[in-house]
Design an enzyme around this catalytic site. Structure first.
Site, PDB file in Angstrom:
ATOM      1  N   ARG A 163     -19.405  -5.516   7.350  1.00  0.00           N
ATOM      2  CA  ARG A 163     -17.996  -5.789   7.926  1.00  0.00           C
ATOM      3  C   ARG A 163     -17.681  -7.105   7.222  1.00  0.00           C
ATOM      4  O   ARG A 163     -16.641  -7.342   6.924  1.00  0.00           O
ATOM      5  CB  ARG A 163     -18.100  -6.071   9.581  1.00  0.00           C
ATOM      6  CG  ARG A 163     -16.718  -6.028  10.016  1.00  0.00           C
ATOM      7  CD  ARG A 163     -16.442  -5.741  11.607  1.00  0.00           C
ATOM      8  NE  ARG A 163     -15.326  -6.341  12.183  1.00  0.00           N
ATOM      9  CZ  ARG A 163     -14.230  -5.337  12.108  1.00  0.00           C
ATOM     10  NH1 ARG A 163     -14.353  -3.990  11.731  1.00  0.00           N
ATOM     11  NH2 ARG A 163     -13.194  -5.607  12.615  1.00  0.00           N
TER      12      ARG A 163
ATOM     13  N   GLY B  37      -0.170   4.849  -0.476  1.00  0.00           N
ATOM     14  CA  GLY B  37      -1.124   5.410   0.321  1.00  0.00           C
ATOM     15  C   GLY B  37      -0.809   6.442   1.150  1.00  0.00           C
ATOM     16  O   GLY B  37       0.593   6.517   1.296  1.00  0.00           O
ATOM     17  N   GLN B  38      -1.795   6.833   1.841  1.00  0.00           N
ATOM     18  CA  GLN B  38      -1.655   7.889   2.980  1.00  0.00           C
ATOM     19  C   GLN B  38      -0.545   7.442   4.166  1.00  0.00           C
ATOM     20  O   GLN B  38       0.167   8.121   4.414  1.00  0.00           O
ATOM     21  CB  GLN B  38      -2.959   8.216   3.563  1.00  0.00           C
ATOM     22  CG  GLN B  38      -3.711   9.187   3.055  1.00  0.00           C
ATOM     23  CD  GLN B  38      -4.245  10.173   4.271  1.00  0.00           C
ATOM     24  OE1 GLN B  38      -3.630  11.140   4.684  1.00  0.00           O
ATOM     25  NE2 GLN B  38      -5.214   9.527   5.090  1.00  0.00           N
ATOM     26  N   ILE B  39      -0.982   6.385   4.612  1.00  0.00           N
ATOM     27  CA  ILE B  39      -0.101   6.100   5.898  1.00  0.00           C
ATOM     28  C   ILE B  39       1.555   5.960   5.289  1.00  0.00           C
ATOM     29  O   ILE B  39       2.395   6.207   6.312  1.00  0.00           O
ATOM     30  CB  ILE B  39      -0.572   4.794   6.608  1.00  0.00           C
ATOM     31  CG1 ILE B  39      -1.900   5.008   6.787  1.00  0.00           C
ATOM     32  CG2 ILE B  39       0.438   4.060   7.511  1.00  0.00           C
ATOM     33  CD1 ILE B  39      -2.606   3.647   7.941  1.00  0.00           C
TER      34      ILE B  39
ATOM     35  N   GLY C 129       0.782  -1.183  -0.002  1.00  0.00           N
ATOM     36  CA  GLY C 129      -0.020  -0.027   0.125  1.00  0.00           C
ATOM     37  C   GLY C 129       1.027   1.163   0.132  1.00  0.00           C
ATOM     38  O   GLY C 129       0.377   2.009   0.721  1.00  0.00           O
TER      39      GLY C 129
ATOM     40  N   ASN D  73     -10.818  -8.766   2.088  1.00  0.00           N
ATOM     41  CA  ASN D  73      -9.534  -8.833   2.707  1.00  0.00           C
ATOM     42  C   ASN D  73      -8.835 -10.008   2.744  1.00  0.00           C
ATOM     43  O   ASN D  73      -7.557 -10.512   2.774  1.00  0.00           O
ATOM     44  CB  ASN D  73      -9.306  -8.024   4.018  1.00  0.00           C
ATOM     45  CG  ASN D  73      -9.347  -6.562   3.597  1.00  0.00           C
ATOM     46  OD1 ASN D  73      -8.341  -6.072   3.217  1.00  0.00           O
ATOM     47  ND2 ASN D  73     -10.347  -5.582   4.071  1.00  0.00           N
TER      48      ASN D  73
ATOM     49  N   VAL E 168      -0.979  -4.014   9.105  1.00  0.00           N
ATOM     50  CA  VAL E 168      -1.520  -2.507   9.638  1.00  0.00           C
ATOM     51  C   VAL E 168      -2.998  -2.616   9.007  1.00  0.00           C
ATOM     52  O   VAL E 168      -3.845  -1.984   9.440  1.00  0.00           O
ATOM     53  CB  VAL E 168      -0.849  -1.583   9.234  1.00  0.00           C
ATOM     54  CG1 VAL E 168      -1.407  -0.202   9.364  1.00  0.00           C
ATOM     55  CG2 VAL E 168       0.564  -1.717   9.809  1.00  0.00           C
ATOM     56  N   GLY E 169      -3.170  -3.143   7.642  1.00  0.00           N
ATOM     57  CA  GLY E 169      -4.266  -2.739   7.227  1.00  0.00           C
ATOM     58  C   GLY E 169      -5.778  -3.609   7.637  1.00  0.00           C
ATOM     59  O   GLY E 169      -5.431  -4.768   8.205  1.00  0.00           O
TER      60      GLY E 169
ATOM     61  N   ASP F 144      -3.554   2.495  19.233  1.00  0.00           N
ATOM     62  CA  ASP F 144      -4.300   2.464  20.208  1.00  0.00           C
ATOM     63  C   ASP F 144      -3.575   2.715  21.805  1.00  0.00           C
ATOM     64  O   ASP F 144      -4.097   3.436  22.562  1.00  0.00           O
ATOM     65  CB  ASP F 144      -5.266   1.086  20.431  1.00  0.00           C
ATOM     66  CG  ASP F 144      -6.009   0.625  18.832  1.00  0.00           C
ATOM     67  OD1 ASP F 144      -6.567   1.438  18.322  1.00  0.00           O
ATOM     68  OD2 ASP F 144      -5.555  -0.038  18.419  1.00  0.00           O
TER      69      ASP F 144
ATOM     70  N   HIS G 126      -8.299  -4.832  17.145  1.00  0.00           N
ATOM     71  CA  HIS G 126      -8.170  -3.101  16.965  1.00  0.00           C
ATOM     72  C   HIS G 126      -9.549  -2.799  15.879  1.00  0.00           C
ATOM     73  O   HIS G 126      -9.696  -2.540  14.891  1.00  0.00           O
ATOM     74  CB  HIS G 126      -7.069  -2.984  15.689  1.00  0.00           C
ATOM     75  CG  HIS G 126      -6.817  -1.796  15.206  1.00  0.00           C
ATOM     76  ND1 HIS G 126      -6.580  -0.679  16.217  1.00  0.00           N
ATOM     77  CD2 HIS G 126      -6.964  -1.238  13.969  1.00  0.00           C
ATOM     78  CE1 HIS G 126      -6.868   0.426  15.329  1.00  0.00           C
ATOM     79  NE2 HIS G 126      -6.808  -0.007  14.018  1.00  0.00           N
TER      80      HIS G 126
END
Length: 334
Positions: free
Chosen positions: A98, A14-16, A11, A105, A129-130, A159, A187
């Site tokens: 969900r 992407g942003q992260i 990823g 995923n 992380v995803g 968290d 999470h």
């Protein structure tokens, strides 16, 4: 200078990743004398964006980066890895349940687990992380049978950091003065931020958080919901997800795997639940308090659990068991 290590970030357009890659490249994760070959993986439609990220990494002129490889091919990305940071996942879209998210995923993380199994070193450390991170991590671990399942962990450090920060803000200290908070479980919004065993440094001496805060109803109420719902609050305010704090948490998580946890401190990490002493069913990827030494984590044993905590820990375990069941239905039918 030691031999370069191969670190994959998925990823990567992407942003992260945009906040994460500089932290990896500048030596703050693996140390100032550890050269790195950085491998960036994303899907084919993102390759144009990834080229821009590649240019920026080159323009940072980071001395530790021996090579940066941008690719959309798994056989290139997963080859001979020392560390895999799996950030990319299918995000939840409007109207998506969900279950649909899990299904999409499972497919991604089954493929990535198989690619790790086939191409990566058997000693590879895998950090997922995803989201849904715990179940994605379990899926990847199941799909890589030749890699020890202890090598897989998922990110609950964000968290954990959020919980430390809320206590620090409440008491007017820095988050460095707060230690040994715990994130139990998933999470997700069922996670349980627990400060029953946490300590805070006040006027030079360590006291228990309950004793320091002197507000049990806040600690059992608003504190917990703030941490549980912090990600949603950031999205509401920023119209984008919490990328900067997520990237910082990934750096913390990976650095602790690499260098170990400080004496007398534990951190939160989603790991395989097999053989734990807290009554969490085996074969879940559950967040526990862990200490780390020689790149090996160990669940902190023997912490007394009160009834309030027990109920919250069981609730999040139940959600994880249900997620696992749904995911594995898709896995077996795939």
């Amino acid at each position: 200078m030691s031999e370069p290590i191969r670190v994959l970030v998925t990823g990567a357009a992407g942003q992260i990743a945009y906040s994460l890659l500089y932290g990896i490249g500048n030596g703050s994760v693996f140390g100032k004398d550890q050269p790195i070959i950085l491998v960036l993986l994303d899907i084919t439609p993102m390759m144009g964006v990834l080229d821009g990220v590649l240019m920026e990494l080159q323009d940072c002129a980071l001395p530790l980066l021996k090579d940066v490889i941008a690719t959309d091919k798994e056989e290139v990305a997963f080859k001979d890895l020392d560390v895999a940071i799996l950030v990319g996942s299918m995000p939840r879209r409007d109207g998506m349940e969900r279950k649909d998210l899990l299904k999409a995923n499972v497919k991604i993380f089954r493929c990535q687990g198989a690619a790790l199994d086939k191409y990566a070193k058997k000693s590879v450390k895998v950090i997922v992380v995803g989201n849904p991170a715990n179940t994605n991590c379990l899926t990847a671990a199941k799909s890589a049978p030749s890699i020890p399942k202890e090598n897989f962990s998922c990110l609950t450090r964000l968290d954990h950091n959020r919980a430390k920060a809320q206590i620090a803000l409440k008491l007017g200290v820095t988050s460095d003065d707060v230690k040994n908070v715990i994130i139990w479980g998933n999470h997700s919004s069922t996670q349980y931020p627990d400060v029953n065993h946490a300590k805070v440094k006040l006027q030079g001496k360590e006291v228990g958080v309950y004793e320091a805060v002197k507000d049990d109803s806040w600690l059992k109420g608003e504190f917990i919901t703030t941490v549980q719902q912090r990600g949603a609050a950031v999205i509401k305010a920023r119209k984008l997800s919490s990328a900067m704090s997520a990237a910082k948490a990934i750096c913390d998580h990976v650095r602790d795997i690499w260098f170990g946890t400080p004496e007398g401190e534990f951190v939160s990490m989603g790991v395989i639940s097999d053989g734990n002493s807290y009554g969490v069913p085996d074969d879940l990827l559950y967040s526990f308090p862990v200490t780390i030494k020689d790149k090996t984590w160990k669940v902190v044993e023997g912490l007394p659990i009160n009834d309030f905590s027990r109920e919250k820990m069981d609730l999040t375990a139940k959600e994880l068991a249900e997620e696992k069941e749904t995911a594995f239905e898709f896995l077996s039918s795939a």
